[in-house]
Design a protein around this motif. Sequence first.
Motif, mmCIF file in Angstrom:
data_model
loop_
_atom_site.group_PDB
_atom_site.id
_atom_site.type_symbol
_atom_site.label_atom_id
_atom_site.label_comp_id
_atom_site.label_asym_id
_atom_site.label_seq_id
_atom_site.Cartn_x
_atom_site.Cartn_y
_atom_site.Cartn_z
ATOM 1 N N LYS A 101 0.834 -1.206 0.000
ATOM 2 C CA LYS A 101 0.000 0.000 0.000
ATOM 3 C C LYS A 101 0.866 1.252 0.000
ATOM 4 C CE LYS A 101 -4.176 -2.077 1.445
ATOM 5 N NZ LYS A 101 -5.223 -2.285 2.358
ATOM 6 N N TYR A 102 2.012 1.168 0.706
ATOM 7 C CA TYR A 102 2.960 2.288 0.662
ATOM 8 C C TYR A 102 3.415 2.538 -0.770
ATOM 9 C CZ TYR A 102 7.582 4.256 0.204
ATOM 10 O OH TYR A 102 8.651 4.972 -0.258
ATOM 11 N N PHE A 103 3.782 1.483 -1.488
ATOM 12 C CA PHE A 103 4.270 1.640 -2.853
ATOM 13 C C PHE A 103 3.246 2.352 -3.728
ATOM 14 C CE2 PHE A 103 4.136 0.136 -7.235
ATOM 15 C CZ PHE A 103 5.361 0.611 -7.687
ATOM 16 N N PHE A 104 2.006 1.864 -3.696
ATOM 17 C CA PHE A 104 0.986 2.455 -4.551
ATOM 18 C C PHE A 104 0.667 3.892 -4.139
ATOM 19 C CE2 PHE A 104 -0.082 -2.016 -5.632
ATOM 20 C CZ PHE A 104 0.149 -1.911 -6.992
ATOM 21 N N CYS A 105 0.538 4.151 -2.841
ATOM 22 C CA CYS A 105 0.243 5.515 -2.387
ATOM 23 C C CYS A 105 1.369 6.466 -2.772
ATOM 24 C CB CYS A 105 0.016 5.541 -0.880
ATOM 25 S SG CYS A 105 -1.561 4.834 -0.380
ATOM 26 N N LYS A 136 0.735 9.456 -5.431
ATOM 27 C CA LYS A 136 0.917 10.830 -4.937
ATOM 28 C C LYS A 136 1.960 11.572 -5.770
ATOM 29 C CE LYS A 136 0.267 13.856 -1.444
ATOM 30 N NZ LYS A 136 -0.977 14.328 -0.912
ATOM 31 N N LYS A 137 3.065 10.901 -6.100
ATOM 32 C CA LYS A 137 4.101 11.538 -6.925
ATOM 33 C C LYS A 137 3.564 11.873 -8.308
ATOM 34 C CE LYS A 137 8.265 9.812 -4.714
ATOM 35 N NZ LYS A 137 9.449 8.950 -4.839
ATOM 36 N N GLN A 138 2.773 10.978 -8.871
ATOM 37 C CA GLN A 138 2.188 11.225 -10.188
ATOM 38 C C GLN A 138 1.226 12.412 -10.141
ATOM 39 O OE1 GLN A 138 3.109 9.548 -13.063
ATOM 40 N NE2 GLN A 138 4.651 8.701 -11.699
ATOM 41 N N GLU A 139 0.432 12.495 -9.081
ATOM 42 C CA GLU A 139 -0.468 13.643 -8.915
ATOM 43 C C GLU A 139 0.313 14.944 -8.802
ATOM 44 O OE1 GLU A 139 -3.263 13.484 -5.694
ATOM 45 O OE2 GLU A 139 -4.684 12.313 -6.862
ATOM 46 N N LYS A 140 1.411 14.915 -8.061
ATOM 47 C CA LYS A 140 2.245 16.113 -7.896
ATOM 48 C C LYS A 140 2.827 16.571 -9.227
ATOM 49 C CE LYS A 140 2.244 16.865 -3.410
ATOM 50 N NZ LYS A 140 1.835 18.092 -2.797
ATOM 51 N N GLN A 175 -3.420 12.046 4.323
ATOM 52 C CA GLN A 175 -2.572 11.653 5.448
ATOM 53 C C GLN A 175 -1.112 11.473 5.042
ATOM 54 O OE1 GLN A 175 -4.475 8.050 6.708
ATOM 55 N NE2 GLN A 175 -6.059 9.114 7.847
ATOM 56 N N ILE A 176 -0.830 11.511 3.754
ATOM 57 C CA ILE A 176 0.525 11.259 3.256
ATOM 58 C C ILE A 176 1.299 12.565 3.255
ATOM 59 C CG2 ILE A 176 1.879 10.465 1.297
ATOM 60 C CD1 ILE A 176 -0.580 8.728 0.545
#
Length: 87
Positions: A17-21, A25-29, A66-67
């Motif tokens: 779940k860490y990997f996907f989040c 998140k990086k892709q969204e940024k 939360q990230i």
Amino acid sequence: MIYNNIEPFIREYGVRKYFFCNYFKKQEKEGKSKNDIQAEVIKNELVKSPTVLTRAYKFYEEHKEQIGWIDKWLIKIGLKLVNQMDI
């Protein structure tokens, strides 16, 4: 709870779940849309099925506020780049 470090998040939710989040998140940024991110995940074969992608992205959407470690990481990288510049 905001996770400013990776370790507590991994302890609570696991590495997968860490990997996907982290990836989402990086892709969204970078300014990519939800559809662009999901298409890229399937194209790069990061998931075995669309069902897995749906579950992973739903978990991300529920926890993305939360990230905090991504923002800290981006600030740290930005400060390093500024320090390397001759201003």
